[in-house]
Motif scaffolding. Structure first.
Motif, PDB file in Angstrom:
ATOM      1  N   LEU A 295       0.862  -1.179   0.000  1.00  0.00           N
ATOM      2  CA  LEU A 295       0.000   0.000   0.000  1.00  0.00           C
ATOM      3  C   LEU A 295       0.900   1.231   0.000  1.00  0.00           C
ATOM      4  CD1 LEU A 295      -3.083   0.747   0.250  1.00  0.00           C
ATOM      5  CD2 LEU A 295      -2.597   1.206   2.673  1.00  0.00           C
ATOM      6  N   PHE A 296       0.495   2.258  -0.752  1.00  0.00           N
ATOM      7  CA  PHE A 296       1.276   3.489  -0.854  1.00  0.00           C
ATOM      8  C   PHE A 296       0.402   4.688  -0.494  1.00  0.00           C
ATOM      9  CE2 PHE A 296       3.582   0.572  -3.531  1.00  0.00           C
ATOM     10  CZ  PHE A 296       4.919   0.898  -3.312  1.00  0.00           C
ATOM     11  N   LEU A 297       1.015   5.623   0.210  1.00  0.00           N
ATOM     12  CA  LEU A 297       0.373   6.893   0.531  1.00  0.00           C
ATOM     13  C   LEU A 297       1.232   8.014  -0.032  1.00  0.00           C
ATOM     14  CD1 LEU A 297      -1.636   8.765   2.021  1.00  0.00           C
ATOM     15  CD2 LEU A 297      -0.206   8.502   4.064  1.00  0.00           C
ATOM     16  N   ALA A 298       0.671   8.787  -0.939  1.00  0.00           N
ATOM     17  CA  ALA A 298       1.347   9.977  -1.454  1.00  0.00           C
ATOM     18  C   ALA A 298       0.795  11.179  -0.706  1.00  0.00           C
ATOM     19  CB  ALA A 298       1.102  10.127  -2.954  1.00  0.00           C
ATOM     20  N   GLN A 299       1.704  11.991  -0.172  1.00  0.00           N
ATOM     21  CA  GLN A 299       1.283  13.165   0.582  1.00  0.00           C
ATOM     22  C   GLN A 299       2.121  14.366   0.191  1.00  0.00           C
ATOM     23  OE1 GLN A 299       3.083  12.936   4.894  1.00  0.00           O
ATOM     24  NE2 GLN A 299       2.255  10.914   4.369  1.00  0.00           N
ATOM     25  N   GLU A 300       1.574  15.510   0.493  1.00  0.00           N
ATOM     26  CA  GLU A 300       2.237  16.776   0.205  1.00  0.00           C
ATOM     27  C   GLU A 300       3.618  16.827   0.856  1.00  0.00           C
ATOM     28  OE1 GLU A 300       1.040  21.475   0.904  1.00  0.00           O
ATOM     29  OE2 GLU A 300       0.269  19.911   2.258  1.00  0.00           O
ATOM     30  N   THR A 301       4.596  17.341   0.131  1.00  0.00           N
ATOM     31  CA  THR A 301       5.926  17.534   0.702  1.00  0.00           C
ATOM     32  C   THR A 301       5.913  18.739   1.634  1.00  0.00           C
ATOM     33  OG1 THR A 301       7.044  16.583  -1.206  1.00  0.00           O
ATOM     34  CG2 THR A 301       8.327  18.074   0.170  1.00  0.00           C
ATOM     35  N   VAL A 302       6.455  18.544   2.829  1.00  0.00           N
ATOM     36  CA  VAL A 302       6.594  19.651   3.783  1.00  0.00           C
ATOM     37  C   VAL A 302       8.038  20.137   3.709  1.00  0.00           C
ATOM     38  CG1 VAL A 302       6.491  20.351   6.199  1.00  0.00           C
ATOM     39  CG2 VAL A 302       4.823  18.709   5.299  1.00  0.00           C
ATOM     40  N   PRO A 303       8.277  21.370   3.257  1.00  0.00           N
ATOM     41  CA  PRO A 303       9.655  21.856   3.178  1.00  0.00           C
ATOM     42  C   PRO A 303      10.233  22.072   4.575  1.00  0.00           C
ATOM     43  CG  PRO A 303       8.128  23.648   2.735  1.00  0.00           C
ATOM     44  CD  PRO A 303       7.295  22.394   2.839  1.00  0.00           C
ATOM     45  N   GLY A 304      11.516  21.914   4.683  1.00  0.00           N
ATOM     46  CA  GLY A 304      12.181  22.129   5.961  1.00  0.00           C
ATOM     47  C   GLY A 304      12.861  20.871   6.442  1.00  0.00           C
ATOM     48  N   ARG A 305      13.016  20.763   7.747  1.00  0.00           N
ATOM     49  CA  ARG A 305      13.694  19.615   8.342  1.00  0.00           C
ATOM     50  C   ARG A 305      13.045  19.287   9.674  1.00  0.00           C
ATOM     51  NH1 ARG A 305      19.476  22.637   9.553  1.00  0.00           N
ATOM     52  NH2 ARG A 305      18.596  24.672  10.048  1.00  0.00           N
ATOM     53  N   SER A 306      13.314  18.099  10.171  1.00  0.00           N
ATOM     54  CA  SER A 306      12.696  17.689  11.429  1.00  0.00           C
ATOM     55  C   SER A 306      13.185  18.562  12.573  1.00  0.00           C
ATOM     56  CB  SER A 306      13.008  16.223  11.720  1.00  0.00           C
ATOM     57  OG  SER A 306      14.365  16.085  12.115  1.00  0.00           O
ATOM     58  N   LEU A 307      12.390  18.620  13.620  1.00  0.00           N
ATOM     59  CA  LEU A 307      12.796  19.385  14.800  1.00  0.00           C
ATOM     60  C   LEU A 307      14.112  18.854  15.352  1.00  0.00           C
ATOM     61  CD1 LEU A 307      12.079  21.554  16.916  1.00  0.00           C
ATOM     62  CD2 LEU A 307      10.891  19.756  18.205  1.00  0.00           C
ATOM     63  N   ARG A 308      14.309  17.538  15.280  1.00  0.00           N
ATOM     64  CA  ARG A 308      15.579  16.989  15.759  1.00  0.00           C
ATOM     65  C   ARG A 308      16.744  17.568  14.971  1.00  0.00           C
ATOM     66  NH1 ARG A 308      17.237  13.189  18.959  1.00  0.00           N
ATOM     67  NH2 ARG A 308      15.112  12.442  19.321  1.00  0.00           N
ATOM     68  N   HIS A 309      16.658  17.569  13.667  1.00  0.00           N
ATOM     69  CA  HIS A 309      17.751  18.110  12.858  1.00  0.00           C
ATOM     70  C   HIS A 309      17.913  19.608  13.066  1.00  0.00           C
ATOM     71  CE1 HIS A 309      17.445  14.489   9.881  1.00  0.00           C
ATOM     72  NE2 HIS A 309      18.124  14.205  10.954  1.00  0.00           N
TER      73      HIS A 309
END
Length: 904
Positions: A295-309
């Motif tokens: 199963l595949f889920l395509a979702q909008e790309t969120v620009p930026g980086r994780s809070l950890r990074h």
């Protein structure tokens, strides 16, 4: 915590025995280890290697699979093994199981090709239609079958790689040994003929297409990650031209006794995106579709980086002066994000710095919502280390989801990470004896001493991190606090002040040594002490993860006569002599090879008055290679040179001196001299994971090699060695990355960014500073002292995210500061080392009432020198008692002749 998998009450081995007995296998023998239950008929003619069969299963289907495959295996007289409990089956189907081993519930070992063919067909017939994840390392026997096969070892044949790692190997027809790799795709050795006629066209890895189109719509550009549950990819939507994130869920992975798997979790995530995306706090769902069994889920790309990074990229020094207002704004936004989710009646369950994206405008988005649910809805326990609430930890594996207050704890842990720059992880007390919230409060008190801006936020953090959900701060309290309104609230406070050095340092050494002695297992022929996953695959007699490193600490960390310690030294030494192979390929490295082993065994023999063993240790040292494709300290020639130099100084043996000089001469001959300084590349065609690298750090590069050359120059009065060490220093001064008063270095020549562990001994500032301080001592050139002092200021401002350990943690930093205190004669660096010990002790755990500290995982206690307790004890003992630094050559010296703290 309750059993990790309550259905372990279903005893798979006992059930298998009942089936075996019923099928006439009462005389079959069986054994159980930590993971597998192995079964075989009497006098089984084990081949060394061959074609093995695997049968896949889920936790729900595993008993049924066993009931069907055992009669087949018993009739044909074939040995087999299976995962020994449903917890182990759960591990095999987990989303983060090693992709080369996932799904292999049953392994059968047919003795020849005819048995293989009959067995494969009968197993297929018996299990057809039963669920189980695809075994990625194998070829499926038939379409829709849970039966798979691959070529591999039956009797475990191993060797140590040139990096000192134990690896499984196969014997090729020409007599060569080749790796028995478990790759996440099928790849048989070119010389292995398949027992199945259908494979006549060949068994090599299937060719990979240059481009991948998923769902006839999404063109994959790159993989973000590959894990067992499925990949995450960046792709282009050919319908719109937009970039999307494409998440894959593989069938039957993450299966549980509820019958659900990773595909159901992905469907849940899609539903949550539909609910929350209109609020502007998550990406939008683009499409949800099946392709084959995935199963595949395509979702909008969120620009930026994780809070950890985002947090880790900021660096720790002056974090709150430079970003304090930004951190407060982000904290307020986090509180509002959780509030918006809770207003929809949704429990996030897995709120961590990894699942929050920081956008270029510093707005935040929530991602990876596959575990989001509603309170009271039947749910699997979802637990990320240090971020799961106590009530979540206490849940059964399948139970009603906790209240929304569980997210408040995760919010507090995430804010802790945002403010402190470290995960709020603590190794557990065993047995439990202190409230977790008290330990967190003690840790925050220690952090606040050295980290500006933390103290004012302690009430918020401790309020959210309360153990009892009824006493946890509400979102309203958190919102008001961040707005500057302080409401009276029950805030947990430490029941006693955090233990501080030097009192804590003395206790840590005393208790740590007692823990090492108490946990030693001389009856275990494989390892004296358990190690982590990586350490367990290394030589059990080495310094880094084995007995040699611990032995040297037992010899040096206590100045008081102690019969128990003396007996422990004898037992460790005896065990090591038995564990050493009679004939072996001797690897030269100090930390992963035999150099450190010879060093420790000699010191133990001398302490015990065992002249014969002292001679054997020196003979082992004389077998160390003086030429090798790897020049470094950990694995190579510089490490051998360090040990030979130390042993020559201890014995005056001229053969050791000659061999040590040969190591130095080899390094001179292999040096790459450039206008920017001297370097030592590791041979590109060497069978090492480090092959082709040219490193700056102490463990694998310029700093460690330069340190050996300096010591050799001093003891041999050899100006060529000194001149080359200076060229090594020039390479480091040329590559330094300076910002304000802080410095760091790249990992490799040619890199332009800091090393992955920038403050560490192994590849970062602490190890490079170790060399630069000695280079100043040898040359008197102020530039080296200035750079070493900048390195010291950098590590002192360093991160609370560092683990306590010697290789890439705080103990290695502390050793460097003690070096500098002795070399420069400045007590400020000794005080700095004491500050480092305070940081280590702040996270201590109690094991059987003894003060110990965690290993590199920060969550468990192991005794390894490089990545565990022993290396920390070496630093703490040196800080409290003085003395030379371990694993650097020095002349024999009485502790009484050492100025306290000045040992370099």
């Amino acid at each position: 915590m309750p059993g990790d998998f309550e259905d372990d009450r279903f005893p798979l081995p006992e059930f298998a025995r009942l089936v075996l007995d019923r099928e006439g296998g009462a005389d079959w023998s069986s054994t159980t280890d930590e993971f597998w239950h192995a079964v075989q008929p009497p006098h089984y003619p084990w081949p060394d290697q061959g074609w093995k069969l695997h049968v896949s299963a889920t936790p729900l289907s595993a008993p049924l699979v066993l009931s069907r495959v055992i009669p087949v295996l018993c009739r044909l007289g074939c040995a087999f093994k299976f995962a020994a409990s449903l917890s182990r089956v759960k591990e095999l189907v987990s989303g983060y199981c090693a992709r080369g081993g996932g799904g292999k519930f049953v392994t059968a070992y047919p003795v020849d090709d005819p048995m293989f063919r009959v067995l494969a067909e009968q197993l297929h017939t018996a299990t057809y239609g039963l669920p189980g994840p695809t075994v990625l390392s194998d070829r499926r026997y038939r379409s829709g079958s849970p039966v798979y096969y691959r070529f591999g070892g039956f009797i475990r044949r191993t060797r140590y790689s040139v990096d000192g790692l134990c690896e499984a190997v196969l014997l090729a027809p020409d007599g060569d040994l080749v790796l028995d790799e478990r790759l996440p795709w099928f790849a048989a050795p070119s010389w292995a003929r398949s027992p199945l006629p259908a494979d006549a066209d060949g068994l090599l890895t299937r060719p990979r297409p240059g481009t991948v189109l998923i769902g006839d719509r999404f063109l994959v550009r790159e993989a973000i990650q590959h894990v067992n549950k499925g990949g995450v990819y960046r792709a282009v939507d050919r319908t719109t031209g937009d970039e999307v994130v494409l998440k894959q869920a593989r069938a039957h992975v993450q299966s549980g006794v509820d019958g659900l798997d990773a595909r159901d979790a992905l469907r849940n995530e899609a539903d949550m995106l539909d609910l929350l995306a209109p609020l502007g706090i998550t990406p939008r769902r683009i499409a949800l579709f099946a392709q084959q069994l995935n199963l595949f889920l395509a979702q909008e790309t969120v620009p930026g980086r994780s809070l950890r990074h985002w947090v880790e990229s900021a660096g720790e020094p002056d974090r709150h002066q430079r970003r304090g207002a930004e951190i407060r704004t982000m904290a307020r936004r986090l509180v509002e994000l959780v509030a918006l989710v809770h207003e929809q009646g949704v429990l996030l369950q897995d709120l961590t710095p990894n699942n929050i994206m920081v956008m270029p405008d510093r707005d935040l988005r929530l991602v990876d919502l596959e575990h989001a649910t509603r309170p009271g809805q039947v749910s699997r326990r979802v637990l990320t280390l240090a971020y799961g609430a106590p009530e979540t930890q206490a849940m059964a594996a399948l139970a009603p989801a906790p209240s929304l207050a569980a997210d408040l704890y995760s919010l507090g842990a995430t804010l802790f990470f945002l403010v402190v720059g470290a995960d709020p992880v603590l190794a557990p007390d065993r047995p439990p004896c202190r409230a977790h919230q008290d330990r967190i409060a003690e840790l925050l008190a220690a952090v606040a001493v050295t980290t500006p801006g933390v103290a004012e936020l302690v009430p918020l953090l401790t309020g959210l991190l309360a153990d009892d959900p009824a006493h946890r701060w509400s979102l309203g309290q958190a919102r008001d606090f961040l707005a500057g309104i302080r409401r009276p609230a029950p805030v947990p406070t430490p029941r006693k002040s955090p233990p501080r050095a030097p009192v804590a340092g003395d206790r840590l050494v005393r208790d740590g040594l007692a823990h090492i002695v108490a946990t030693m297992d001389p009856g275990n022929a494989r390892r004296l002490w358990p190690s982590g996953d990586f350490g367990a695959a290394t030589d059990p007699c080495n310094v880094q993860h084995g007995a040699a490193g611990v032995l040297q600490v037992l010899l040096t960390a206590s100045t008081e006569p102690d019969e128990q310690l003396n007996e422990a030294v004898r037992r460790v030494s005896d065990w090591m002599w038995l564990a050493l192979p009679a004939s072996e390929s001797v690897l030269p490295g100090l930390h992963f090879g035999r150099a450190g082993t010879a060093w420790a065994l000699y010191e133990a023999a001398r302490a015990l008055g065992e002249d014969d063993n002292a001679g054997r240790a020196l003979e082992l040292a004389c077998r160390l290679p003086t030429q090798w494709p790897n020049p470094d300290v950990c694995h190579g020639v510089a490490g051998a040179g360090m040990a030979l130099l130390h042993l020559w100084l201890a014995t005056g043996d001229n053969e050791l001196r000659t061999r040590m000089r040969a190591c130095a001469d080899h390094l001179c001959a292999e040096a790459l001299r450039t206008p920017e300084g001297a370097f030592w590349p590791i041979a590109a065609d060497f069978g090492s994971q480090l092959a082709g690298g040219t490193f700056y750090g102490f463990a694998h590069g310029v700093a460690g090699i330069g340190t050996f050359l300096l010591a050799a120059a001093r003891e041999l009065n050899e100006p060529d060695y000194l001149e080359l060490a200076e060229q090594a220093g020039h390479a480091l001064t040329s590559a330094v990355i300076a910002e304000d008063e802080e410095v760091c270095w790249p990992s490799r020549r040619g890199d332009r960014h800091p090393a992955p562990l920038p403050l560490s001994w192994c590849g970062g500032v602490a190890g490079i500073g170790t060399f630069l301080a000695r280079l100043w001592q040898a040359t008197g050139k102020p530039a080296y002292a200035e750079l070493a002092e900048q390195a010291a200021r950098t590590v002192l401002a360093g991160s609370w995210a560092q683990s306590p350990v010697a290789c890439h943690g705080l103990a290695g930093t502390g050793e460097f500061l003690l070096d500098l205190a002795g070399i420069l004669g400045d007590p400020v660096y000794r005080q700095g080392a004491r500050t480092i010990l305070d940081r280590i002790v702040a996270r201590h755990a109690l094991c059987a009432g003894r003060m110990v500290v965690a290993d590199e995982s920060m969550a468990a206690v192991t005794v390894d020198y490089g990545t565990g307790l022993a290396g920390v004890l070496a630093f703490a003992a040196r800080l409290e008692q003085g003395g030379p630094r371990l694993w650097l050559p020095s002349r024999p010296v009485s502790r009484l002749s050492v100025v306290a703290g000045a040992g370099a």
